[in-house]
Design an enzyme around this catalytic site. Structure first.
Site, PDB file in Angstrom:
ATOM      1  N   GLN A   9       0.799  -1.225   0.130  1.00  0.00           N
ATOM      2  CA  GLN A   9      -0.013  -0.135   0.060  1.00  0.00           C
ATOM      3  C   GLN A   9       0.633   1.383  -0.112  1.00  0.00           C
ATOM      4  O   GLN A   9       1.945   1.238   0.755  1.00  0.00           O
ATOM      5  CB  GLN A   9      -0.895  -0.018   1.274  1.00  0.00           C
ATOM      6  CG  GLN A   9      -2.174   0.681   0.968  1.00  0.00           C
ATOM      7  CD  GLN A   9      -3.209   0.287   1.904  1.00  0.00           C
ATOM      8  OE1 GLN A   9      -3.435  -0.898   2.332  1.00  0.00           O
ATOM      9  NE2 GLN A   9      -4.208   1.086   2.343  1.00  0.00           N
ATOM     10  N   SER A  90       4.387  -6.086   2.953  1.00  0.00           N
ATOM     11  CA  SER A  90       3.034  -6.236   3.585  1.00  0.00           C
ATOM     12  C   SER A  90       2.078  -6.746   2.678  1.00  0.00           C
ATOM     13  O   SER A  90       2.162  -7.852   2.315  1.00  0.00           O
ATOM     14  CB  SER A  90       2.721  -4.695   3.856  1.00  0.00           C
ATOM     15  OG  SER A  90       1.628  -4.497   4.620  1.00  0.00           O
ATOM     16  N   LEU A  91       1.044  -5.871   2.135  1.00  0.00           N
ATOM     17  CA  LEU A  91       0.066  -6.381   1.008  1.00  0.00           C
ATOM     18  C   LEU A  91       0.805  -7.227  -0.003  1.00  0.00           C
ATOM     19  O   LEU A  91       0.297  -8.267  -0.567  1.00  0.00           O
ATOM     20  CB  LEU A  91      -0.636  -5.296   0.526  1.00  0.00           C
ATOM     21  CG  LEU A  91      -1.359  -5.430  -0.894  1.00  0.00           C
ATOM     22  CD1 LEU A  91      -2.803  -6.301  -0.548  1.00  0.00           C
ATOM     23  CD2 LEU A  91      -1.990  -4.276  -1.375  1.00  0.00           C
ATOM     24  N   ARG A 115      -9.204  -8.307   4.007  1.00  0.00           N
ATOM     25  CA  ARG A 115      -8.119  -8.055   4.633  1.00  0.00           C
ATOM     26  C   ARG A 115      -8.209  -6.359   4.893  1.00  0.00           C
ATOM     27  O   ARG A 115      -8.003  -5.640   6.025  1.00  0.00           O
ATOM     28  CB  ARG A 115      -6.921  -8.136   3.968  1.00  0.00           C
ATOM     29  CG  ARG A 115      -5.608  -7.844   4.940  1.00  0.00           C
ATOM     30  CD  ARG A 115      -4.307  -8.356   3.992  1.00  0.00           C
ATOM     31  NE  ARG A 115      -3.062  -7.908   4.687  1.00  0.00           N
ATOM     32  CZ  ARG A 115      -2.109  -7.158   4.564  1.00  0.00           C
ATOM     33  NH1 ARG A 115      -2.455  -6.028   3.577  1.00  0.00           N
ATOM     34  NH2 ARG A 115      -1.039  -6.732   5.121  1.00  0.00           N
ATOM     35  N   HIS A 196       0.145  -3.015  11.106  1.00  0.00           N
ATOM     36  CA  HIS A 196       1.071  -3.494  11.592  1.00  0.00           C
ATOM     37  C   HIS A 196       1.333  -3.184  13.281  1.00  0.00           C
ATOM     38  O   HIS A 196       2.585  -3.185  13.456  1.00  0.00           O
ATOM     39  CB  HIS A 196       2.241  -3.547  10.916  1.00  0.00           C
ATOM     40  CG  HIS A 196       2.262  -3.951   9.455  1.00  0.00           C
ATOM     41  ND1 HIS A 196       2.159  -5.206   9.292  1.00  0.00           N
ATOM     42  CD2 HIS A 196       2.334  -3.188   8.257  1.00  0.00           C
ATOM     43  CE1 HIS A 196       2.041  -5.439   7.723  1.00  0.00           C
ATOM     44  NE2 HIS A 196       1.971  -4.021   7.298  1.00  0.00           N
ATOM     45  N   GLN A 245       1.462 -11.438  10.231  1.00  0.00           N
ATOM     46  CA  GLN A 245       2.056 -10.174   9.652  1.00  0.00           C
ATOM     47  C   GLN A 245       1.121  -8.930   9.669  1.00  0.00           C
ATOM     48  O   GLN A 245       1.486  -7.772   9.824  1.00  0.00           O
ATOM     49  CB  GLN A 245       1.968 -10.694   8.202  1.00  0.00           C
ATOM     50  CG  GLN A 245       2.823  -9.270   7.395  1.00  0.00           C
ATOM     51  CD  GLN A 245       1.948  -9.024   6.355  1.00  0.00           C
ATOM     52  OE1 GLN A 245       0.875  -8.427   6.238  1.00  0.00           O
ATOM     53  NE2 GLN A 245       2.501  -9.212   4.974  1.00  0.00           N
TER      54      GLN A 245
END
Length: 296
Positions: A9, A90-91, A115, A196, A245
């Site tokens: 992102q 991440s994503l 998500r 996170h 994560q």
């Protein structure tokens, strides 16, 4: 050895992927498949003119995954560049796993849409925040964070750039302390939630329920995951790390060092933008990071 890294992102832009889709319109079918699987007009969002609509987390995540996946197919099918190792920020880890055949493209799109939705719902607006710290090493940052109960390191992006996440007021105070401790620069980030951090734990629980319904397969490439910064092969372990994560640190510096350790010599960023190319350069220039869009 070649590694593909997939952005997360923040790399999304209106019109992303246009250069590939204009040249190879056959890839448009993946936008149609993705849109149909979540009942959202992703094509309209990506190629529209409403940036705020694209920036909504539940839209950003499937949009970015779809365009990055199209770029992955372009790399292997049109450029004949096939990775030995994959990782995502991440994503982007979801795109890496779809490319590695751990789960189907359709399942990945559906799950990242959820998500994004769950992450947005997990923490009321204005409660959480994130901040970037430039030029202060991780040890000093961790020392400061001992004084703050509701913040943690969200992204260890490069030796020079670290992002913290958690309670908004605590993040603001912590950034002031970081500046006093010698940080070159601190920036409060304009984000929709404290990604996170433990404040998005409700999203983690909901995603665990969703992932329990999906069968993961053994990856066809080596996968380095954010949570462990290790090569993971066991489908259940991959699933477990993917859930952790959501509230855990993106250990990007360690992930790139792991690539080097296992023999990677060249890294391609597969997705819009060049955020990861810049980060990899700061971690290890010898990996010659390059956007797949720059390959002729």
């Amino acid at each position: 050895m070649i590694a593909f890294v997939f952005p997360g992102q923040g790399s999304q832009t209106l019109g992303m992927g246009k250069e590939i889709l204009e040249k190879y319109p056959e890839y448009e079918k993946y936008l149609d498949i993705a849109s149909e699987s979540i009942s959202v007009d992703l094509k309209g969002i990506i190629f529209g003119d409403d940036e705020q609509l694209l920036t909504l987390t539940e839209n950003t995540q499937p949009s970015l995954l779809t365009i990055s996946y199209i770029m992955y197919l372009y790399a292997i099918e049109k450029l004949n560049i096939v990775p030995d190792v994959v990782a995502g920020h991440s994503l982007g880890e979801w795109t890496a796993l779809a490319g590695a055949g751990v789960l189907s493209f359709e399942d990945a799109v559906k799950l990242v849409r959820l998500r994004g939705k769950y992450m947005s719902e997990a923490c009321p607006p204005g409660v959480g925040g994130m901040g970037a710290i430039i030029g202060l090493d991780i040890e000093k940052i961790n020392e400061v964070l001992k004084e703050f109960e509701n913040i943690n390191v969200a992204n260890h992006n490069s030796p020079e750039q670290i992002v913290i996440s958690g309670d908004k007021k605590e993040v603001q105070k912590a950034l002031e302390v970081m500046k006093e401790k010698g940080a070159k620069k601190v920036v409060e980030l304009n984000v929709s939630g404290p990604f996170h951090s433990k404040l998005v734990a409700p999203a983690q629980e909901k995603m665990a329920d969703e992932l329990a319904k999906i069968e993961f397969k053994t990856p066809k490439y080596k996968v380095i995951q954010n949570y462990s910064a290790e090569v993971e092969e066991d489908p259940e372990k991959i699933k477990e790390n993917l859930i952790k994560q959501i509230t855990g640190t993106v250990r990007w510096v360690e992930s790139i060092k792991k690539m080097k350790e296992i023999g990677v010599e060249k890294v391609y960023e597969v997705g819009p933008g060049k955020v990861l190319t810049g980060l990899v350069k700061r971690i290890d220039k010898t990996l010659q990071p390059q956007s797949i869009l720059k390959v002729k």
